[in-house]
Design a protein around this motif. Sequence first.
Motif, PDB file in Angstrom:
ATOM      1  N   GLU A 197       0.833  -1.205   0.000  1.00 45.76           N
ATOM      2  CA  GLU A 197       0.000   0.000   0.000  1.00 45.76           C
ATOM      3  C   GLU A 197       0.871   1.260   0.000  1.00 45.76           C
ATOM      4  O   GLU A 197       0.586   2.231  -0.700  1.00 45.76           O
ATOM      5  CB  GLU A 197      -0.917  -0.006   1.218  1.00 45.76           C
ATOM      6  N   ILE A 198       1.959   1.224   0.804  1.00 45.04           N
ATOM      7  CA  ILE A 198       2.842   2.390   0.892  1.00 45.04           C
ATOM      8  C   ILE A 198       3.557   2.619  -0.435  1.00 45.04           C
ATOM      9  O   ILE A 198       3.711   3.764  -0.882  1.00 45.04           O
ATOM     10  CB  ILE A 198       3.856   2.193   2.035  1.00 45.04           C
ATOM     11  N   THR A 199       4.005   1.519  -1.078  1.00 52.48           N
ATOM     12  CA  THR A 199       4.691   1.649  -2.368  1.00 52.48           C
ATOM     13  C   THR A 199       3.779   2.282  -3.412  1.00 52.48           C
ATOM     14  O   THR A 199       4.184   3.173  -4.168  1.00 52.48           O
ATOM     15  CB  THR A 199       5.173   0.269  -2.860  1.00 52.48           C
ATOM     16  N   ASP A 200       2.533   1.814  -3.441  1.00 51.03           N
ATOM     17  CA  ASP A 200       1.564   2.382  -4.385  1.00 51.03           C
ATOM     18  C   ASP A 200       1.315   3.853  -4.084  1.00 51.03           C
ATOM     19  O   ASP A 200       1.216   4.691  -4.996  1.00 51.03           O
ATOM     20  CB  ASP A 200       0.259   1.586  -4.301  1.00 51.03           C
ATOM     21  N   LYS A 204       2.175   7.468  -6.388  1.00 46.89           N
ATOM     22  CA  LYS A 204       1.248   8.574  -6.605  1.00 46.89           C
ATOM     23  C   LYS A 204       1.847   9.889  -6.117  1.00 46.89           C
ATOM     24  O   LYS A 204       1.719  10.929  -6.773  1.00 46.89           O
ATOM     25  CB  LYS A 204      -0.074   8.296  -5.889  1.00 46.89           C
ATOM     26  N   LEU A 205       2.518   9.825  -4.957  1.00 47.80           N
ATOM     27  CA  LEU A 205       3.129  11.036  -4.417  1.00 47.80           C
ATOM     28  C   LEU A 205       4.276  11.520  -5.289  1.00 47.80           C
ATOM     29  O   LEU A 205       4.493  12.741  -5.437  1.00 47.80           O
ATOM     30  CB  LEU A 205       3.627  10.774  -2.983  1.00 47.80           C
ATOM     31  N   GLU A 206       5.035  10.586  -5.879  1.00 49.66           N
ATOM     32  CA  GLU A 206       6.129  10.969  -6.776  1.00 49.66           C
ATOM     33  C   GLU A 206       5.590  11.697  -8.009  1.00 49.66           C
ATOM     34  O   GLU A 206       6.169  12.696  -8.460  1.00 49.66           O
ATOM     35  CB  GLU A 206       6.923   9.733  -7.192  1.00 49.66           C
ATOM     36  N   LYS A 207       4.486  11.202  -8.558  1.00 48.39           N
ATOM     37  CA  LYS A 207       3.865  11.869  -9.697  1.00 48.39           C
ATOM     38  C   LYS A 207       3.407  13.268  -9.317  1.00 48.39           C
ATOM     39  O   LYS A 207       3.604  14.236 -10.062  1.00 48.39           O
ATOM     40  CB  LYS A 207       2.687  11.050 -10.213  1.00 48.39           C
ATOM     41  N   GLN A 208       2.792  13.371  -8.131  1.00 48.12           N
ATOM     42  CA  GLN A 208       2.339  14.683  -7.669  1.00 48.12           C
ATOM     43  C   GLN A 208       3.516  15.617  -7.438  1.00 48.12           C
ATOM     44  O   GLN A 208       3.447  16.818  -7.746  1.00 48.12           O
ATOM     45  CB  GLN A 208       1.525  14.525  -6.384  1.00 48.12           C
ATOM     46  N   ALA A 209       4.627  15.062  -6.912  1.00 53.62           N
ATOM     47  CA  ALA A 209       5.821  15.874  -6.676  1.00 53.62           C
ATOM     48  C   ALA A 209       6.413  16.368  -7.999  1.00 53.62           C
ATOM     49  O   ALA A 209       6.852  17.526  -8.102  1.00 53.62           O
ATOM     50  CB  ALA A 209       6.855  15.064  -5.891  1.00 53.62           C
TER      51      ALA A 209
END
Length: 243
Positions: A197-200, A204-209
């Motif tokens: 769950e954390i990896t997924d 998403k957070l990397e894309k947002q960053a």
Amino acid sequence: MRLKSLEIKGFKSFANETVLHFNADVTGVVGPNGSGKSNVVDAIRWVLGEQKSSQLRLDKMASIIFNGTKKRKEGQMAQVTLTFDNTKNVLPTDYTSVAISRILYRSGESEYRLNGVSCRLKDITSLFLDTGIGPDSYAIIALNMVEDMLSDREQARRKMFEQAAGVSKYKARKHETQQKLEATAADLDRVEDLLFEITDQLKKLEKQADRAQKYYELKAEYKTISVELAVNNLASHKKPTRN
């Protein structure tokens, strides 16, 4: 180690506080039907941690508290205390006298005590683990256990020999270790699920960053261009006009 006394209060038919002293060698409890012989054995098994009401000849554990009579009110609690002489240090404790108690209140709350101090059932079980004494021990034999041994019901004889040989304590430790391993395996499975769950979420957070970084870069570029444009516009307005 030997049993010194058994104190019973509010347990089944023992409405009043009753103390049985074992100053001499005792091999059995005898008496007429209805005198409470089986209740004495049940009291010992109960204080040692028996959790199954059926083993105490009850429909539910709350029925262990004195239920009252026509002339007497029902009890509000059941308490049993076993006191052992530990001058030979059979039990792994510094106390020469060890008293274990179990109390059940009609409200449903219960507690265990070791020499008057609140403790867990696990503490009492661990204390008596190497002694062969427990709620299902053959050191305390009820009538139905004699019938089980004679008919060898559910390998009763084997269990008795294992207790006598000291094998049962290792089986108990093995069972406890297996339970810990199963619990650890379940925790590891949960950790793997959390990692997934954390990896997924990290993706998403990397894309947002990345989007945020791109936004700030474009914003900085826009600011620079806007400043240059403003300077150019200002310069064009300051140029002298010819008549």
